[in-house]
Design a protein around this motif. Structure first.
Motif, short mmCIF file in Angstrom:
data_model
loop_
_atom_site.label_atom_id
_atom_site.label_comp_id
_atom_site.label_asym_id
_atom_site.label_seq_id
_atom_site.Cartn_x
_atom_site.Cartn_y
_atom_site.Cartn_z
N TYR A 35 0.84 -1.19 0.00
CA TYR A 35 0.00 0.00 0.00
C TYR A 35 0.88 1.24 0.00
O TYR A 35 1.98 1.25 0.54
CB TYR A 35 -0.89 0.04 1.25
CG TYR A 35 -2.12 -0.84 1.17
CD1 TYR A 35 -2.05 -2.20 1.44
CD2 TYR A 35 -3.36 -0.30 0.83
CE1 TYR A 35 -3.18 -3.00 1.37
CE2 TYR A 35 -4.49 -1.10 0.76
CZ TYR A 35 -4.39 -2.45 1.03
OH TYR A 35 -5.51 -3.24 0.96
N GLN A 37 0.75 5.34 1.05
CA GLN A 37 0.00 6.35 1.79
C GLN A 37 0.67 7.70 1.62
O GLN A 37 1.74 7.95 2.20
CB GLN A 37 -0.11 5.99 3.27
CG GLN A 37 -1.00 6.93 4.06
CD GLN A 37 -1.11 6.55 5.53
OE1 GLN A 37 -0.18 5.95 6.09
NE2 GLN A 37 -2.23 6.89 6.16
N GLY A 40 -1.34 12.80 4.60
CA GLY A 40 -2.74 13.09 4.90
C GLY A 40 -3.74 12.27 4.13
O GLY A 40 -4.93 12.61 4.08
N GLN A 41 -3.30 11.19 3.52
CA GLN A 41 -4.17 10.36 2.70
C GLN A 41 -4.41 9.00 3.33
O GLN A 41 -3.68 8.58 4.23
CB GLN A 41 -3.56 10.16 1.31
CG GLN A 41 -3.27 11.45 0.57
CD GLN A 41 -4.52 12.19 0.21
OE1 GLN A 41 -5.50 11.59 -0.24
NE2 GLN A 41 -4.53 13.49 0.44
N ASP A 42 -5.45 8.32 2.85
CA ASP A 42 -5.65 6.95 3.29
C ASP A 42 -4.76 6.05 2.44
O ASP A 42 -4.36 6.40 1.33
CB ASP A 42 -7.12 6.55 3.13
CG ASP A 42 -7.62 6.75 1.71
OD1 ASP A 42 -7.98 5.76 1.06
OD2 ASP A 42 -7.65 7.91 1.25
N PRO A 43 -4.44 4.89 2.95
CA PRO A 43 -3.59 3.96 2.19
C PRO A 43 -4.27 3.51 0.90
O PRO A 43 -5.45 3.16 0.90
CB PRO A 43 -3.41 2.78 3.16
CG PRO A 43 -3.70 3.35 4.51
CD PRO A 43 -4.76 4.39 4.29
N LEU A 88 4.56 7.13 2.34
CA LEU A 88 4.83 6.02 3.24
C LEU A 88 4.34 4.75 2.54
O LEU A 88 3.18 4.69 2.10
CB LEU A 88 4.08 6.25 4.55
CG LEU A 88 4.48 5.48 5.80
CD1 LEU A 88 5.95 5.63 6.11
CD2 LEU A 88 3.64 5.97 6.97
#
Lengths: 116, 117
Positions: A35, A37, A40-43, A88
């Motif tokens: 994944y 990320q 400030g975002q969702d994975p 990330l």
């Protein structure tokens, strides 16, 4: 208990360079997920492997490739890096792809990639 | 397609008070729902899951979640919040339909929980 191990924890690369991220799943887990990320975002799902074969492919750029090896560890290879690749990157492992439907994904601590 | 929505970007609560972090879902087929927590610069930690059975699911660190089929919701709750609960919480749904996306986990946008002393 053993967890998902990712290396390196931090990586700084310049534009157009390549990077390799490694993931070691929990022992006996046969499925690995990657994944991404952003800040400030969702994975966002990239790709997954079950028993060393690619099982699902999400929003993974063509510049990226991945594989799962005979010892079940996985590597995400990223080429021609762009500034927007800074994020990330998480690896997760689980037991089976739906074969055991209530097996949750267990995540590593991630690799923070910074592209300058 | 599977999706979850977390309507609140932030939730603030005083220590000792009950907390609720909201999540609604949209799935085809049976819902397999999860809650994860993320501390700064760390991976996502599994809190609890709903597969079948009791609508009230108990998880780690005193958290629980209530599955409501009629409202398509899966809200995360804790009777008494701690300062150490402050973190980013993600609701997720797992695709359990046969096909290429079997097993994929879809996340909500996340809710930042802040518990003040």
């Amino acid at each position: 208990a053993a967890g998902v191990i990712q290396s390196p924890r931090h990586l700084i690369k310049e534009k157009r360079e390549t990077a390799t991220l490694k993931c070691y799943p929990i022992p006996r887990h046969d499925t690995v997920y990657w994944y991404q990320q952003g800040p400030g975002q969702d994975p966002q799902f990239l790709i997954s492997f079950y028993e060393k074969m690619q099982s699902d492919k999400g929003s993974i750029p063509d510049r990226f490739s991945a594989q799962q090896f005979s010892d079940y560890h996985s590597e995400l290879n990223m080429s021609s890096l762009e500034l927007g690749d800074s994020a990330l990157y998480f690896c997760a492992s689980s037991l089976g792809t739906g074969g055991i439907p209530n097996s949750p994904l267990h995540f590593g601590n991630g690799t923070r990639l910074t592209v300058t | 397609a599977q999706s979850v929505a977390q309507p609140e970007d932030q939730v603030n609560v005083a220590e000792g008070n009950p907390l609720t972090v909201k999540c609604t879902y949209s799935v085809s087929g049976n819902p397999y729902l999860f809650w994860y927590v993320q501390y700064p610069n760390r991976g996502l930690q599994f809190l609890l899951k709903y597969i079948t059975g009791d609508n009230l699911v108990k998880g780690s660190y005193g958290f629980e979640a209530e599955f409501n089929k009629s409202q398509t919701s899966f809200h995360l709750k804790k009777p008494s919040a701690l300062v150490s609960d402050s973190a980013l919480y993600f609701c997720a749904v797992r695709d359990m339909n046969r096909g290429s996306t079997l097993g994929r986990l879809y996340f909500g946008r996340g809710t930042q929980l802040t518990v003040w002393p």
